[in-house]
Scaffold this motif. Sequence first.
Motif, PDB file in Angstrom:
ATOM      1  N   ALA A   5      -1.371   1.394   7.195  1.00 47.76           N
ATOM      2  CA  ALA A   5      -2.206   0.666   6.540  1.00 47.76           C
ATOM      3  C   ALA A   5      -2.927  -0.158   7.095  1.00 47.76           C
ATOM      4  CB  ALA A   5      -2.126   0.802   4.763  1.00 47.76           C
ATOM      5  N   PRO A   6      -4.224  -0.550   6.993  1.00 49.05           N
ATOM      6  CA  PRO A   6      -4.414  -1.582   7.284  1.00 49.05           C
ATOM      7  C   PRO A   6      -3.652  -3.368   7.386  1.00 49.05           C
ATOM      8  CG  PRO A   6      -6.355  -0.636   6.246  1.00 49.05           C
ATOM      9  CD  PRO A   6      -4.951  -0.528   5.822  1.00 49.05           C
ATOM     10  N   ALA A   7      -3.970  -4.238   8.021  1.00 44.16           N
ATOM     11  CA  ALA A   7      -3.344  -5.688   8.216  1.00 44.16           C
ATOM     12  C   ALA A   7      -3.932  -5.985   6.829  1.00 44.16           C
ATOM     13  CB  ALA A   7      -2.942  -6.129   9.394  1.00 44.16           C
ATOM     14  N   PRO A   8      -3.220  -6.939   5.617  1.00 40.27           N
ATOM     15  CA  PRO A   8      -3.627  -7.862   5.024  1.00 40.27           C
ATOM     16  C   PRO A   8      -4.411  -8.906   5.898  1.00 40.27           C
ATOM     17  CG  PRO A   8      -0.959  -7.924   5.230  1.00 40.27           C
ATOM     18  CD  PRO A   8      -2.009  -7.018   5.613  1.00 40.27           C
ATOM     19  N   ARG A   9      -5.531  -9.438   4.739  1.00 37.00           N
ATOM     20  CA  ARG A   9      -6.132 -10.689   4.716  1.00 37.00           C
ATOM     21  C   ARG A   9      -6.085 -11.815   4.624  1.00 37.00           C
ATOM     22  NH1 ARG A   9      -8.948  -9.728  10.739  1.00 37.00           N
ATOM     23  NH2 ARG A   9      -8.861  -7.015  11.075  1.00 37.00           N
ATOM     24  N   THR A  10      -6.232 -12.977   4.815  1.00 36.16           N
ATOM     25  CA  THR A  10      -6.686 -13.873   4.137  1.00 36.16           C
ATOM     26  C   THR A  10      -8.071 -14.662   4.190  1.00 36.16           C
ATOM     27  OG1 THR A  10      -7.359 -15.303   6.381  1.00 36.16           O
ATOM     28  CG2 THR A  10      -4.275 -15.585   5.651  1.00 36.16           C
ATOM     29  N   GLY A  31       2.704  -2.629   8.561  1.00 31.01           N
ATOM     30  CA  GLY A  31       4.033  -2.814   8.412  1.00 31.01           C
ATOM     31  C   GLY A  31       4.700  -3.255  10.225  1.00 31.01           C
ATOM     32  N   HIS A  32       3.933  -3.385  10.733  1.00 30.67           N
ATOM     33  CA  HIS A  32       4.168  -3.717  12.236  1.00 30.67           C
ATOM     34  C   HIS A  32       3.972  -4.568  12.655  1.00 30.67           C
ATOM     35  CE1 HIS A  32       4.564   0.810  11.701  1.00 30.67           C
ATOM     36  NE2 HIS A  32       5.830   0.563  11.687  1.00 30.67           N
ATOM     37  N   LEU A  33       4.431  -6.081  13.490  1.00 30.37           N
ATOM     38  CA  LEU A  33       3.845  -7.189  14.259  1.00 30.37           C
ATOM     39  C   LEU A  33       4.265  -7.242  15.625  1.00 30.37           C
ATOM     40  CD1 LEU A  33       2.522  -9.715  12.472  1.00 30.37           C
ATOM     41  CD2 LEU A  33       5.219 -10.520  12.732  1.00 30.37           C
ATOM     42  N   ASP A  34       3.887  -7.515  16.849  1.00 30.99           N
ATOM     43  CA  ASP A  34       3.891  -7.960  17.815  1.00 30.99           C
ATOM     44  C   ASP A  34       4.215  -9.384  17.682  1.00 30.99           C
ATOM     45  OD1 ASP A  34       4.895  -5.085  18.393  1.00 30.99           O
ATOM     46  OD2 ASP A  34       3.332  -4.807  19.328  1.00 30.99           O
ATOM     47  N   PRO A  85       0.617  -1.359  -0.137  1.00 35.68           N
ATOM     48  CA  PRO A  85       0.286  -0.048  -0.360  1.00 35.68           C
ATOM     49  C   PRO A  85       0.865   0.908  -0.144  1.00 35.68           C
ATOM     50  CG  PRO A  85      -0.072  -1.263   2.425  1.00 35.68           C
ATOM     51  CD  PRO A  85       0.478  -1.652   1.772  1.00 35.68           C
ATOM     52  N   ARG A  86       0.538   2.065  -0.534  1.00 38.27           N
ATOM     53  CA  ARG A  86       1.553   3.522  -1.266  1.00 38.27           C
ATOM     54  C   ARG A  86       0.779   4.575  -0.399  1.00 38.27           C
ATOM     55  NH1 ARG A  86       6.958   1.823  -2.412  1.00 38.27           N
ATOM     56  NH2 ARG A  86       6.630   0.177  -3.422  1.00 38.27           N
ATOM     57  N   THR A  87       0.996   5.901  -0.353  1.00 36.89           N
ATOM     58  CA  THR A  87       0.881   7.070   0.690  1.00 36.89           C
ATOM     59  C   THR A  87       0.708   8.059  -0.849  1.00 36.89           C
ATOM     60  OG1 THR A  87       3.308   7.861   1.051  1.00 36.89           O
ATOM     61  CG2 THR A  87       1.669   6.789   2.645  1.00 36.89           C
ATOM     62  N   ALA A  88       0.196   9.234  -0.749  1.00 40.51           N
ATOM     63  CA  ALA A  88      -0.624   9.794  -2.128  1.00 40.51           C
ATOM     64  C   ALA A  88       1.207  10.382  -2.790  1.00 40.51           C
ATOM     65  CB  ALA A  88      -1.148  11.249  -1.645  1.00 40.51           C
ATOM     66  N   ASP A  89       2.066   9.759  -1.712  1.00 33.12           N
ATOM     67  CA  ASP A  89       3.459  10.523  -2.331  1.00 33.12           C
ATOM     68  C   ASP A  89       4.212   9.368  -2.935  1.00 33.12           C
ATOM     69  OD1 ASP A  89       3.802   9.611  -0.343  1.00 33.12           O
ATOM     70  OD2 ASP A  89       4.911  11.213   0.449  1.00 33.12           O
ATOM     71  N   GLY A  90       3.737   8.123  -3.208  1.00 31.86           N
ATOM     72  CA  GLY A  90       4.392   6.253  -3.397  1.00 31.86           C
ATOM     73  C   GLY A  90       5.292   6.353  -2.763  1.00 31.86           C
ATOM     74  N   LYS A  91       4.827   6.733  -1.159  1.00 27.82           N
ATOM     75  CA  LYS A  91       5.883   6.235  -0.009  1.00 27.82           C
ATOM     76  C   LYS A  91       5.188   4.867   0.281  1.00 27.82           C
ATOM     77  CE  LYS A  91       9.139   9.611   1.264  1.00 27.82           C
ATOM     78  NZ  LYS A  91       9.293  11.102   2.201  1.00 27.82           N
ATOM     79  N   PRO A  92       5.459   3.942   1.069  1.00 26.53           N
ATOM     80  CA  PRO A  92       5.334   2.713   1.401  1.00 26.53           C
ATOM     81  C   PRO A  92       4.357   3.473   2.700  1.00 26.53           C
ATOM     82  CG  PRO A  92       7.552   1.775   0.991  1.00 26.53           C
ATOM     83  CD  PRO A  92       7.045   3.358   0.704  1.00 26.53           C
TER      84      PRO A  92
END
Length: 275
Positions: free
Chosen positions: A46-51, A227-230, A35-42
Amino acid sequence: MHKFLVRPAFLAIVFVSLSGTTWAQWLKYPTAGVPRTADGKPNLSAPAPRTADGKPDFSGIWLTNNSFCQNKDPEKLVCGSELPMGREGINIGASLNGGLPYQPWLAALVKTRTADMGKDDPHIKCMPDMFLRAYSLPHLLKFVQAPGLLVMLDELNASYRQIFTDGRPLPEDPNPSWQGYSSAKFDGDTLVVNSIGFRDDLWIDTNGSMITSAAKIEERIRRLDYGHLDVAVTVDDPKAYTRPWTVTLHQRIALDTDLVDEICLENEKDTSHLK
C-alpha cells in the motif's frame, strides 16, 4: 529474563560473548492504521503514509530485510527463536564487487579482527552501536517523526539518534560521538541525511570494518511503500577507505510489537536485582 518475554533479540551464533537481561513491553499490541488486503492481511505494498505537510512519514518499527532468513511475515518476525541478522551486519560491503575499498592498514586490521572472531568487538562489550551497524543487527529500530526532527530509537541499551530536519547546519567543530551529528532535508520524497562528528574506530559490521573521525556519511532514506524502507548509504572516509562507497540497507516493517528494554551487561555477575 521476564517470564512473558517471547521475542529474544540476541543472535547467539554471532554474539556468543554477549549477556543481557530483557524485559517485555507491549510485544503483542496491534499496530494501528495498518492497510489490509481483501482477506484481512497487511497490505505491505500500500502507499507509504504521509505527514500533514505531505512528506513521507517514516514512523514505524523497522527490521532488516536482507537477512539469511526467508521469513518475511511482518507479524511473525523471528527466524527460529531469534530476530534475523542482516547480511550487512556481518559484512557491510557484501553487495560490493571486490568488497569495501579498505586502506591497506584497515584491510590488515579487518583480517585480524575476522580471524579473531571479533573478540574485541565493542558490541559484545556492551558499547553503543553506531547507526550504520544498527540497521542490520537483530534488534528493532523505531522511527518517530515530528516536525523538524526524526528520532531513531534502538531497543538495545535504550539508544537513540536524532536527525534534525529544521534546516540547522552541521557543527563546524563537533565533539566526537557514537552517532555523530545529523542534519537532513527532503529531495522530493527522499530524506537526504548528512552526518559528521564521529569517534574513531566505530565498528560497522562484525568483521571489524570501521569508520574514523574523518568520516562523512550521507543517507538517502526512502519509504518505498507501507511495508518497506530503503537507506542508501554513502561513506566518505579517506582515512579508512581509498574512495567513497555506497550500499543500500533494506528494511521491512514490524507489526503488532514494540521495543523491549534490552539492557546489555558485559558481566553476568550480580544481575539478579535487574530481573
